[in-house]
Design an enzyme around this catalytic site. Sequence first.
Site, mmCIF file in Angstrom:
data_model
loop_
_atom_site.group_PDB
_atom_site.id
_atom_site.type_symbol
_atom_site.label_atom_id
_atom_site.label_comp_id
_atom_site.label_asym_id
_atom_site.label_seq_id
_atom_site.Cartn_x
_atom_site.Cartn_y
_atom_site.Cartn_z
ATOM 1 N N SER A 158 0.797 -1.225 0.000
ATOM 2 C CA SER A 158 0.000 0.000 0.000
ATOM 3 C C SER A 158 0.830 1.275 0.000
ATOM 4 O O SER A 158 0.342 2.324 -0.413
ATOM 5 C CB SER A 158 -0.938 0.004 1.203
ATOM 6 O OG SER A 158 -0.211 -0.132 2.400
ATOM 7 N N HIS A 202 -5.439 -3.762 -2.162
ATOM 8 C CA HIS A 202 -5.225 -2.738 -3.201
ATOM 9 C C HIS A 202 -5.264 -3.318 -4.619
ATOM 10 O O HIS A 202 -5.083 -2.580 -5.581
ATOM 11 C CB HIS A 202 -3.906 -2.007 -2.969
ATOM 12 C CG HIS A 202 -4.006 -1.000 -1.867
ATOM 13 N ND1 HIS A 202 -4.497 0.266 -2.070
ATOM 14 C CD2 HIS A 202 -3.733 -1.099 -0.549
ATOM 15 C CE1 HIS A 202 -4.506 0.921 -0.931
ATOM 16 N NE2 HIS A 202 -4.042 0.118 0.015
ATOM 17 N N LYS A 255 -12.133 0.076 -0.988
ATOM 18 C CA LYS A 255 -11.263 0.901 -1.839
ATOM 19 C C LYS A 255 -11.886 0.985 -3.241
ATOM 20 O O LYS A 255 -12.805 1.776 -3.445
ATOM 21 C CB LYS A 255 -9.850 0.336 -1.808
ATOM 22 C CG LYS A 255 -9.286 0.303 -0.370
ATOM 23 C CD LYS A 255 -7.880 -0.185 -0.303
ATOM 24 C CE LYS A 255 -7.442 -0.542 1.116
ATOM 25 N NZ LYS A 255 -7.411 0.563 2.059
HETATM 26 C C1 LIG Z 1 -2.790 -3.813 2.226
HETATM 27 C C2 LIG Z 1 -4.022 -3.488 2.986
HETATM 28 N N1 LIG Z 1 -4.707 -4.480 3.570
HETATM 29 C C3 LIG Z 1 -5.828 -4.236 4.261
HETATM 30 C C4 LIG Z 1 -6.326 -2.954 4.402
HETATM 31 C C5 LIG Z 1 -7.556 -2.722 5.208
HETATM 32 O O1 LIG Z 1 -8.662 -2.536 4.389
HETATM 33 P P1 LIG Z 1 -9.942 -1.740 4.898
HETATM 34 O O2 LIG Z 1 -9.685 -0.297 4.647
HETATM 35 O O3 LIG Z 1 -11.059 -2.326 4.112
HETATM 36 O O4 LIG Z 1 -10.053 -2.020 6.359
HETATM 37 C C6 LIG Z 1 -5.658 -1.893 3.813
HETATM 38 C C7 LIG Z 1 -6.205 -0.519 3.935
HETATM 39 O O5 LIG Z 1 -5.622 0.383 4.415
HETATM 40 C C8 LIG Z 1 -4.479 -2.157 3.090
HETATM 41 O O6 LIG Z 1 -3.790 -1.160 2.534
#
Ligand SMILES: Cc1ncc(COP(=O)(O)O)c(C=O)c1O
Length: 393
Positions: free
Chosen positions: A182, A210, A241
């Site tokens: 991310s 992502h 997202k």
């Molecule tokens: C790599 C990754 N996994 C999981 C998440 C968590 O997702 P959510 O925003 O749906 O809680 C994020 C979000 O920031 C992320 O970047």
Amino acid sequence: MRTDPLAYLGMELDALRSQELHRSLRVLEDRQQATSTFDHKSVVNLSSNNYLGLTTHPMLVERAIQAIREFGVGSGSVRTIAGTMEIHMELERRLAAFKKTEAVVVFQSGFAANAGTVSAILTKEDAIISDELNHASIIDGARLSRATIKVFPHKNVDAARKILQELPAAQRKLLITDGVFSMDGDLGSVPGLCALAEEFGCIMMVDDAHASGVFGKNGRGTIDHFDMHGRVDIQVGTLSKAMGALGGYVAGSAALIDFLYHRARPFLFSTSHPPSVAATCLAAIDVLEKEPEIIERLWDNTRFFKKGLETLGFNTGLSESPITPVIAGEGSRAMKLSDRLFEEGVFAQGIAFPTVARDKARVRTIVTAAHTRDELQFALDKFKKVGSELGLI
Ligand SMILES: Cc1ncc(COP(=O)(O)O)c(C=O)c1O
């Protein structure tokens, strides 16, 4: 008089201020879209995860409203008591078909999906072998599981192999990577790690937060992109997202999903989504299936913007996705870059330690399918102006 037992928090905040790392929350005053008003200023928005512009898609909005009219605003319970509505089940069936797996369970967020799953399937007798840049929700899930945590250097399959060679053959092991990282926007070593998982008998898990809606056919994620169907035991995706709404899901075997229904703590102990969220996500899957050109638009914009930044001479790291970091070095420099861009009408969030390494602070940019070329060119012009000012190019 009672002394404030939380006084130390104020000191920690003062330390952040003295390092110029203290941030106020930027407040969005209209909709999450390509140009939005934050803190009374209209800016080209390069900070959201709204990859496909679905947060404001008229069909998604309409389906959410219809669901509220028909089913009300809340589910009223956790899934395991009275909070499983038919629309939650429909979403899980639809996602399972989309991901080509036997079953899917939907969680309240991607964070809950990762943390809830890792902590449920491992015990303190087990081991987790994890990329050093994996998401915080994976790290928290690993800590909650009390399994032995082994971290391998970013994307280094050989280092992961060495760790596996040193662990007892009979120990249960989970090998885990993000599909797209991310903060850097690069892809995980999914094929290499899948081969390793097969060699050492590990459970293979990929967090495709992502990549959901971004990579693979119709946005099915990195497992589809790398053609790894059937080789990843646990796929996590997010609905928060590219899908424009909220939630996370785990796709895998029927037994895995049934087990998580019984043991994943966020599923058991936290209220399920309002029906409007499930309805929105179902509509988002319709968009992915019926309007794949929206994903192509995202990639066209990505190529245009990345090339623009590179041509200007910025250090954009090793990104392979619509996430493009502009690496500035020291934390205060990245924050200055972000602040000056904002003054000029571009919102690109500054990100510093501990989210990224101390010397790799950056602003992170994410283009969306909804940006016009004019908006992206405007942003590039401002990056040029501010980047020269700060000596970054
Ligand atoms: C790599 C990754 N996994 C999981 C998440 C968590 O997702 P959510 O925003 O749906 O809680 C994020 C979000 O920031 C992320 O970047």
